[in-house]
Design a protein around this motif. Structure first.
Motif, mmCIF file in Angstrom:
data_model
loop_
_atom_site.group_PDB
_atom_site.id
_atom_site.type_symbol
_atom_site.label_atom_id
_atom_site.label_comp_id
_atom_site.label_asym_id
_atom_site.label_seq_id
_atom_site.Cartn_x
_atom_site.Cartn_y
_atom_site.Cartn_z
ATOM 1 N N SER A 133 0.902 -1.261 0.021
ATOM 2 C CA SER A 133 -0.058 -0.030 0.030
ATOM 3 C C SER A 133 0.866 1.362 -0.174
ATOM 4 O O SER A 133 2.100 1.158 0.379
ATOM 5 C CB SER A 133 -0.965 -0.106 1.357
ATOM 6 O OG SER A 133 -0.204 0.050 2.428
ATOM 7 N N ALA A 155 2.669 4.733 1.110
ATOM 8 C CA ALA A 155 3.110 5.137 2.482
ATOM 9 C C ALA A 155 2.837 6.328 2.721
ATOM 10 O O ALA A 155 2.846 7.489 1.970
ATOM 11 C CB ALA A 155 4.637 4.812 2.378
ATOM 12 N N SER A 156 2.377 6.773 3.875
ATOM 13 C CA SER A 156 2.065 7.948 4.354
ATOM 14 C C SER A 156 3.269 8.718 5.178
ATOM 15 O O SER A 156 4.435 7.997 5.335
ATOM 16 C CB SER A 156 0.932 7.742 5.499
ATOM 17 O OG SER A 156 1.336 7.107 6.608
ATOM 18 N N TRP A 157 3.062 9.751 5.379
ATOM 19 C CA TRP A 157 4.436 10.518 5.836
ATOM 20 C C TRP A 157 4.978 9.803 7.297
ATOM 21 O O TRP A 157 6.179 9.632 7.481
ATOM 22 C CB TRP A 157 4.493 11.870 5.857
ATOM 23 C CG TRP A 157 3.328 12.635 6.964
ATOM 24 C CD1 TRP A 157 2.216 12.868 6.769
ATOM 25 C CD2 TRP A 157 3.868 12.690 8.388
ATOM 26 N NE1 TRP A 157 1.782 13.315 7.963
ATOM 27 C CE2 TRP A 157 2.452 13.191 9.119
ATOM 28 C CE3 TRP A 157 5.005 12.623 9.048
ATOM 29 C CZ2 TRP A 157 2.539 13.749 10.183
ATOM 30 C CZ3 TRP A 157 5.106 12.944 10.323
ATOM 31 C CH2 TRP A 157 3.939 13.600 10.914
ATOM 32 N N THR A 203 4.621 6.772 7.951
ATOM 33 C CA THR A 203 5.151 5.526 7.988
ATOM 34 C C THR A 203 6.788 5.733 7.257
ATOM 35 O O THR A 203 7.715 5.247 7.780
ATOM 36 C CB THR A 203 4.332 4.968 6.883
ATOM 37 O OG1 THR A 203 3.296 4.535 7.299
ATOM 38 C CG2 THR A 203 5.051 3.562 6.462
ATOM 39 N N TRP A 204 6.880 6.676 6.448
ATOM 40 C CA TRP A 204 8.176 7.093 6.230
ATOM 41 C C TRP A 204 9.057 7.548 7.212
ATOM 42 O O TRP A 204 10.232 7.246 7.390
ATOM 43 C CB TRP A 204 8.075 8.242 5.095
ATOM 44 C CG TRP A 204 7.940 7.604 3.765
ATOM 45 C CD1 TRP A 204 6.771 7.867 2.852
ATOM 46 C CD2 TRP A 204 9.075 6.966 2.892
ATOM 47 N NE1 TRP A 204 7.128 7.236 1.570
ATOM 48 C CE2 TRP A 204 8.358 6.669 1.648
ATOM 49 C CE3 TRP A 204 10.267 6.716 2.928
ATOM 50 C CZ2 TRP A 204 9.165 6.203 0.676
ATOM 51 C CZ3 TRP A 204 11.054 6.164 2.209
ATOM 52 C CH2 TRP A 204 10.566 5.824 0.736
ATOM 53 N N GLN A 221 -0.133 7.883 14.983
ATOM 54 C CA GLN A 221 -0.793 7.464 13.447
ATOM 55 C C GLN A 221 -2.020 6.828 13.707
ATOM 56 O O GLN A 221 -3.002 7.246 13.086
ATOM 57 C CB GLN A 221 0.254 6.847 12.745
ATOM 58 C CG GLN A 221 -0.118 6.707 11.337
ATOM 59 C CD GLN A 221 0.684 5.881 10.439
ATOM 60 O OE1 GLN A 221 1.344 4.776 11.107
ATOM 61 N NE2 GLN A 221 0.832 5.984 9.202
ATOM 62 N N ARG A 225 -6.203 8.480 12.758
ATOM 63 C CA ARG A 225 -6.923 7.832 11.514
ATOM 64 C C ARG A 225 -8.192 7.082 11.873
ATOM 65 O O ARG A 225 -8.234 6.446 13.094
ATOM 66 C CB ARG A 225 -5.996 6.587 10.901
ATOM 67 C CG ARG A 225 -4.465 7.214 10.069
ATOM 68 C CD ARG A 225 -4.072 6.124 9.487
ATOM 69 N NE ARG A 225 -3.181 6.420 8.655
ATOM 70 C CZ ARG A 225 -2.246 5.753 7.977
ATOM 71 N NH1 ARG A 225 -2.315 4.267 8.125
ATOM 72 N NH2 ARG A 225 -1.199 6.047 7.207
ATOM 73 N N ARG A 285 -8.666 -2.447 5.288
ATOM 74 C CA ARG A 285 -8.633 -1.518 6.573
ATOM 75 C C ARG A 285 -10.188 -1.705 7.271
ATOM 76 O O ARG A 285 -10.885 -2.091 6.670
ATOM 77 C CB ARG A 285 -8.292 -0.101 5.616
ATOM 78 C CG ARG A 285 -7.265 -0.028 5.181
ATOM 79 C CD ARG A 285 -7.073 1.261 4.335
ATOM 80 N NE ARG A 285 -7.094 2.517 5.262
ATOM 81 C CZ ARG A 285 -5.709 2.916 5.599
ATOM 82 N NH1 ARG A 285 -4.560 2.224 4.997
ATOM 83 N NH2 ARG A 285 -5.627 3.959 6.301
#
Length: 625
Positions: free
Chosen positions: A12, A14-16, A18-19, A61, A65, A422
């Motif tokens: 999937s 990657a969100s910031w 996750t980075w 995170q 969400r 999800r």
């Protein structure tokens, strides 16, 4: 797998956050690996902080969400052990400051697995972290080549390689076996990638170069245990191939053993270090020192089989079982399985090893992706080889190896039972995740952070004092150096008043200060005594703390108190040369007891022939006859 290997599922985006977590992991891997494996407390301070921040980011995170993927079930596999470890540190261990340090190491490994299975499914972050792991392997081999063909005494951070490892390369680590453990963990997956069908020419060339480098580096470590572990794991590799008949599996396994024997013979013929090490192994009839430490660990386990003698207690409790003539300071049992049994007992051992293995087996059985076997099997072989090396070393005590093993383990386990899709999160779940993130941040700042800062101060100052006392620092101002150490020990006990070793080291520095301030000996002796009493109030079973109290009492002419302290030290460490040396020094202060001093020195020198301070004290006593 290395970052160029194909993934099982389309990852999937990657969100910031996750980075950010991936960057924190990559930086942590580089920091610990290139910092002597993370052995030093000051390195652990940064490493554990980076890990805590990464976990807080993941929790935050989740709290932010409304929809999020389910967390992978294997991420919870080590939580029972961590919970039990907290109980052990709080109520079982006789050395809680060491217990906390040991528990933090386990927490780092559990966090690496948790972050790996829940974060590294996205392609970019996954490639960053795995690329860092394999890149560090290449860098480590490059440093090993420099040590072999350039400067064999060179180590990272300005250190000098120990004479006992002459002819062996350790790369960025201080110990060759640690480099070997890293390489056996990575080599099988790299070999598998090099021969994988359908791989591009550039990726295959990189894999071949990496595999060759890892193989060369492994030879340069001259690590017999790692070699044997890798051979056994590679021989087991064909046995895991369900698509082969048993005769073919056995034939492949025998071929691996034959190839390993040929490679070993070649290395023996062309490499002087390999030849010398194997010849010594044969001449000694096997290992000499490790079995002593293993027997000590097993004896400690037998004393407290259910709960163990306490987290981090092995080195202290080992004194009960130290045989005469064994002069090493083991720190750990050089067998992570026995060390865990010794410290945490059967309960801790089951929670640390069999329980996670059972969870992994359960997830493997319920996997709905049969095609992942070819991808996962080489990782399993590397993990098996690494697990076998734990039988002869203390790799789980080094943050770098714990992080790498956790990342590789998470990469191996993720395809089995990997979360799909999800789900919507209720307010309660999001609130709980937010509270957990905040609680973890506060707890880390209030607890582990000051403990780690204190231990960094203490360790640096003690190393400085020991270097001066052993004459390794050259021409330095002793008074100034002791004053600096005293100040650092003072900061350490302010940061962490529960660090008993810091109090003992402060007592040591105060007693040394009296050499440069003879007129203040009485006052310094009183301060040293108070510091030693504080250490003993926290950990009365440590022999060193008793002889620190004895020295302080002698400085104040409290002979009876000193005699009791030195006698207690000998009860706790009856075969430790330093316990007898301090007893002898106490006896040497009075003409009446000097014959007893000679007898104590004779015992000290029998336990450690050539111990220079004992020889000097004996010569001084004989000169005033």
């Amino acid at each position: 797998m290395p970052p160029s290997a194909p993934t099982v599922r389309a990852p999937s985006p990657a969100s910031w956050p996750t980075w950010l977590i991936a960057v924190l992991l990559a930086v942590n891997l580089a920091w610990t690996t290139l910092g002597l494996g993370g052995y030093r407390p000051e390195t652990k301070l940064v490493s554990y902080t980076l890990t805590a921040v990464a976990v807080v980011v993941l929790l935050a995170q989740r709290a932010a969400r409304e929809t999020a993927p389910r967390w992978h079930p294997f991420g919870y596999a080590f939580l029972p052990f961590l919970a039990y470890g907290l109980v052990n540190v709080g109520w079982v261990t006789p050395v809680p400051w060491l217990g906390w340090m040991d528990w933090l190491g386990w927490a780092q490994g559990a966090a690496a697995v948790w972050l790996g299975v829940n974060v590294l499914g996205a392609r970019g972050p996954r490639r960053l972290v795995l690329g860092t792991v394999w890149g560090l392997g290449i860098v480590a081999v490059g440093l090993a080549l420099y040590q072999t063909f350039g400067d064999e005494t060179w180590l990272m951070l300005g250190r000098t390689q120990s004479y006992q490892f002459a002819g062996r390369a350790s790369g960025p680590f201080g110990i060759p076996n640690s480099l070997a453990a890293l390489l056996v963990l990575l080599l099988p997956a790299t070999l598998a990638l090099a021969v994988r069908p359908g791989l591009g020419a550039r990726a295959r060339a990189l894999a071949v170069v990496a595999a060759a480098a890892f193989g060369i580096g492994l030879v340069l470590t001259v690590s017999r245990g790692a070699w044997l572990a890798l051979v056994l794991a590679l021989a087991a590799w064909p046995l895991l191939r369900r698509n082969l008949t048993w005769p073919r599996r056995l034939a492949w396994s025998a071929g691996v053993l034959a190839l390993a024997a040929a490679a070993g013979g070649l290395a023996y013929g062309v490499h002087d270090g390999v030849r010398a090490r194997l010849d010594a192994f044969v001449a000694d009839g096997g290992e000499r020192t490790r079995p002593v430490m293993w027997r000590g660990a097993w004896a400690l386990f037998e004393e407290q089989p259910l709960t163990g003698t306490g987290a981090g207690s092995y080195n202290v409790r080992f004194e009960r079982h130290r045989p005469e003539g064994f002069r090493d300071d083991p720190q750990w049992a050089h067998n992570d399985y026995l060390n865990t049994l010794s410290d945490y007992g059967l309960v801790g051992f089951v929670l640390a090893f069999p329980l996670p293995a059972a969870v992994a087996a359960w997830l493997k059985r319920r996997s709905d992706d049969p095609g992942s076997g070819a991808t996962r099997r080489p990782l399993a072989v590397g993990l098996l080889a690494f697990g076998l090396t734990l039988l002869v070393d203390f790799h789980l005590k080094l943050p770098a190896l714990v992080l790498v093993a956790g990342i590789v383990l998470s990469e191996w386990i993720r395809p089995a039972g990997a979360p799909r899709g999800r789900r919507r999160q209720g307010r309660a779940v999001r609130l709980l995740a937010g509270l957990a993130a905040g609680a973890l941040a506060v707890a880390f700042v209030a607890g582990p952070l000051p403990r780690l800062r204190a231990e960094a101060e203490r360790y640096g100052a003690r190393r400085m004092l020991d270097g001066w006392a052993e004459g390794r620092l050259g021409s330095v101002d002793g008074a100034d150096l002791v004053a600096q150490a005293q100040a650092r020990f003072g900061r350490a006990v302010l940061l962490d008043p529960a660090n008993a070793q810091a109090w003992s080291d402060l007592s040591y520095a105060l007693s040394l200060a009296a050499r440069f301030q003879p007129s203040a000996q009485l006052d310094l002796g009183g301060e040293a005594g108070r510091a030693a009493h504080q250490a003993l109030a926290l950990a009365p079973d440590v022999a060193e703390f008793w002889w620190r109290l004895g020295v302080a009492a002698d400085m104040q002419a409290h002979r009876d108190e000193a005699a009791e302290a030195f006698a207690r030290a000998l009860q706790l460490a009856p075969r430790h040369p330093l316990a007898w040396y301090h007893q002898a020094y106490h006896y040497s202060l009075s003409p009446v007891t000097r014959p007893l001093a000679r007898a104590a020195l004779a015992t000290c020198l029998r336990l450690d022939p050539g111990y220079a301070p004992a020889e000097a004290l004996l010569a001084e006593i004989d000169s005033v006859r």
